[in-house]
Design a protein around this motif. Structure first.
Motif, PDB file in Angstrom:
ATOM      1  N   THR A 189      55.170  49.436  27.567  1.00 57.42           N
ATOM      2  CA  THR A 189      55.096  48.634  26.334  1.00 57.42           C
ATOM      3  C   THR A 189      55.643  47.229  26.562  1.00 57.42           C
ATOM      4  O   THR A 189      55.077  46.251  26.062  1.00 57.42           O
ATOM      5  CB  THR A 189      55.896  49.298  25.212  1.00 57.42           C
ATOM      6  OG1 THR A 189      57.193  49.605  25.705  1.00 57.42           O
ATOM      7  CG2 THR A 189      55.237  50.524  24.720  1.00 57.42           C
ATOM      8  N   ALA A 224      52.528  40.475  28.791  1.00 56.34           N
ATOM      9  CA  ALA A 224      51.150  40.025  28.999  1.00 56.34           C
ATOM     10  C   ALA A 224      50.666  39.216  27.799  1.00 56.34           C
ATOM     11  O   ALA A 224      50.035  38.158  27.957  1.00 56.34           O
ATOM     12  CB  ALA A 224      50.244  41.230  29.239  1.00 56.34           C
ATOM     13  N   ALA A 225      50.985  39.705  26.608  1.00 52.84           N
ATOM     14  CA  ALA A 225      50.559  38.969  25.417  1.00 52.84           C
ATOM     15  C   ALA A 225      51.268  37.628  25.328  1.00 52.84           C
ATOM     16  O   ALA A 225      50.670  36.606  24.958  1.00 52.84           O
ATOM     17  CB  ALA A 225      50.845  39.798  24.169  1.00 52.84           C
ATOM     18  N   ALA A 276      48.888  48.186  31.425  1.00 50.65           N
ATOM     19  CA  ALA A 276      49.918  48.710  30.520  1.00 50.65           C
ATOM     20  C   ALA A 276      49.481  50.043  29.924  1.00 50.65           C
ATOM     21  O   ALA A 276      50.277  50.988  29.840  1.00 50.65           O
ATOM     22  CB  ALA A 276      50.201  47.698  29.406  1.00 50.65           C
ATOM     23  N   VAL A 277      48.209  50.131  29.534  1.00 57.84           N
ATOM     24  CA  VAL A 277      47.716  51.385  28.952  1.00 57.84           C
ATOM     25  C   VAL A 277      47.760  52.508  29.975  1.00 57.84           C
ATOM     26  O   VAL A 277      48.141  53.650  29.669  1.00 57.84           O
ATOM     27  CB  VAL A 277      46.287  51.178  28.415  1.00 57.84           C
ATOM     28  CG1 VAL A 277      45.641  52.509  28.099  1.00 57.84           C
ATOM     29  CG2 VAL A 277      46.316  50.304  27.182  1.00 57.84           C
ATOM     30  N   ALA A 327      53.054  45.170  28.138  1.00 61.95           N
ATOM     31  CA  ALA A 327      52.072  44.662  27.169  1.00 61.95           C
ATOM     32  C   ALA A 327      52.618  43.447  26.424  1.00 61.95           C
ATOM     33  O   ALA A 327      51.896  42.462  26.200  1.00 61.95           O
ATOM     34  CB  ALA A 327      51.702  45.772  26.180  1.00 61.95           C
ATOM     35  N   ILE A 371      43.837  38.749  30.393  1.00 65.92           N
ATOM     36  CA  ILE A 371      44.797  39.600  29.668  1.00 65.92           C
ATOM     37  C   ILE A 371      44.295  41.030  29.547  1.00 65.92           C
ATOM     38  O   ILE A 371      45.079  41.969  29.489  1.00 65.92           O
ATOM     39  CB  ILE A 371      45.083  38.994  28.270  1.00 65.92           C
ATOM     40  CG1 ILE A 371      46.199  39.768  27.580  1.00 65.92           C
ATOM     41  CG2 ILE A 371      43.837  38.951  27.422  1.00 65.92           C
ATOM     42  CD1 ILE A 371      46.612  39.201  26.268  1.00 65.92           C
ATOM     43  N   GLU A 372      42.955  41.197  29.583  1.00 66.78           N
ATOM     44  CA  GLU A 372      42.428  42.558  29.467  1.00 66.78           C
ATOM     45  C   GLU A 372      42.926  43.431  30.608  1.00 66.78           C
ATOM     46  O   GLU A 372      43.272  44.606  30.402  1.00 66.78           O
ATOM     47  CB  GLU A 372      40.895  42.545  29.472  1.00 66.78           C
ATOM     48  CG  GLU A 372      40.258  41.933  28.256  1.00 66.78           C
ATOM     49  CD  GLU A 372      40.134  40.425  28.391  1.00 66.78           C
ATOM     50  OE1 GLU A 372      40.430  39.914  29.477  1.00 66.78           O
ATOM     51  OE2 GLU A 372      39.741  39.768  27.399  1.00 66.78           O
ATOM     52  N   ALA A 388      45.670  43.057  32.389  1.00 66.22           N
ATOM     53  CA  ALA A 388      47.100  43.347  32.223  1.00 66.22           C
ATOM     54  C   ALA A 388      47.305  44.428  31.168  1.00 66.22           C
ATOM     55  O   ALA A 388      48.108  45.353  31.358  1.00 66.22           O
ATOM     56  CB  ALA A 388      47.850  42.078  31.844  1.00 66.22           C
ATOM     57  N   LEU A 389      46.557  44.334  30.066  1.00 64.60           N
ATOM     58  CA  LEU A 389      46.692  45.354  29.030  1.00 64.60           C
ATOM     59  C   LEU A 389      46.182  46.703  29.525  1.00 64.60           C
ATOM     60  O   LEU A 389      46.734  47.754  29.177  1.00 64.60           O
ATOM     61  CB  LEU A 389      45.926  44.929  27.777  1.00 64.60           C
ATOM     62  CG  LEU A 389      46.577  43.798  26.996  1.00 64.60           C
ATOM     63  CD1 LEU A 389      45.747  43.454  25.781  1.00 64.60           C
ATOM     64  CD2 LEU A 389      47.975  44.173  26.576  1.00 64.60           C
ATOM     65  N   ARG A 443      49.647  35.233  27.717  1.00 56.69           N
ATOM     66  CA  ARG A 443      48.300  34.805  27.329  1.00 56.69           C
ATOM     67  C   ARG A 443      48.350  33.513  26.513  1.00 56.69           C
ATOM     68  O   ARG A 443      47.562  32.598  26.701  1.00 56.69           O
ATOM     69  CB  ARG A 443      47.630  35.930  26.545  1.00 56.69           C
ATOM     70  CG  ARG A 443      46.410  35.559  25.749  1.00 56.69           C
ATOM     71  CD  ARG A 443      45.267  35.146  26.654  1.00 56.69           C
ATOM     72  NE  ARG A 443      44.087  34.810  25.874  1.00 56.69           N
ATOM     73  CZ  ARG A 443      43.927  33.673  25.220  1.00 56.69           C
ATOM     74  NH1 ARG A 443      44.888  32.773  25.231  1.00 56.69           N
ATOM     75  NH2 ARG A 443      42.825  33.432  24.555  1.00 56.69           N
TER      76      ARG A 443
END
Lengths: 194, 102
Positions: free
Chosen positions: B44, B50-51, B13-14, B47, B6-7, B9-10, B54
């Protein structure tokens, strides 16, 4: 299939960088569409096939077409034959085509190999999303529909052509030029009625 | 066969969000600013998805659908405003528009 995620991610970031650095709005739009398609691929590899389909249909399809229409309408004043001819230059479509070709090759590869996406237990399909959406989130769905209605009415209200009150001087020559065809039309209508 | 952490993917997103923010801050044409806002909204929702992926919960995709409706309504209104601005002022430069105030 983690490497598919990284290829999609690299394409998405590259297309986004190219989007915000283009000068021509049409170039930027093409890159933005490729970026959204790549993000749809990212959704798929993350185990959200429904979100991926919606991303392609609504985002890259409907919303981007709205942008394309707006850009073309705004360019209407300066459109010449030269501008029209410029659509055919390879410079316009070669970059987005290469990025889209990468996405296509990856898609075909994933289809050939089969067994793509996350393991079955971790994939969240449309049925689960719909059950959650129309269960606990029913009020949110209603609010979203109200939002869409407000957007529809607002766009219809704002987007109408105002009476040229403020820019009367600007449009005066046009209104002087226009009566001739109008009167012709009226006379033609009278002739038809007679 | 392993799933995507997930890191990463985040992080994606960032990065997309930061690129959209840079676009809003740097570009002065209203159409490009709108496109950058689209990029940020998309980041967003990435994100959210992705969450949701997870923990294998559908809430992330529900949120994505809501963001999608928001983006659709926002784009229709913003483009209508854009057409009015262009019809009135014959320009889409944000700086030129702000000078007309007052």
């Amino acid at each position: 299939m983690t490497f598919a995620f990284y290829v999609f991610a690299i394409v998405a970031v590259a297309a986004t960088i190219l989007t915000i650095t283009r000068v021509n709005a049409m170039h930027a739009l093409l890159y933005l569409i490729v970026s959204l398609l790549a993000v749809a691929g990212v959704f798929f590899t993350l185990g959200a096939p429904f979100a991926a389909a919606l991303e392609v249909i609504v985002y890259a399809g409907a919303i981007m077409i709205l942008y394309v229409f707006a850009v073309m309408m705004l360019n209407l004043g300066e459109v010449t034959l030269q501008e029209e001819r410029r659509w055919l230059w390879p410079q316009l479509w070669i970059g987005p085509s290469i990025l889209a070709a990468i996405l296509l090759v990856e898609l075909l590869y994933m289809l050939m190999v089969g067994n793509v996406g996350p393991p079955p237990g971790e994939e969240v399909g449309p049925a689960a999303v719909a059950a959650r959406l129309f269960g606990p989130y029913l009020l949110a769905v209603e609010l979203a529909s109200m939002l869409l209605l407000a957007g529809l009415v607002g766009a219809y209200r704002i987007g109408r052509i105002l009476e040229p009150r403020l820019s009367a001087e600007e449009t005066a020559p046009e209104s002087e030029a226009s009566p001739a065809p109008e009167t012709e039309a009226v006379e033609g209508k009278r002739a038809v009625q007679a | 066969m392993s799933t995507v952490p997930i890191e990463h993917a985040l992080l994606l997103a960032v990065m997309l969000f930061a690129l959209g923010l840079i676009g809003v801050l740097v570009r002065r044409n209203l159409i490009f600013m709108l496109m950058s806002i689209e990029i940020m909204l998309n980041a967003t929702s990435l994100a959210f998805v992705a969450a949701g992926a997870r923990w294998a919960e559908p809430d992330g995709q529900v949120m994505f659908i809501l963001v999608l409706t928001l983006a659709a309504a926002e784009v229709s209104l913003a483009l209508a405003l854009l057409m009015q601005v262009f019809r009135r002022f014959r320009t889409l430069d944000a700086d030129a528009l702000s000078e007309l105030r007052g």
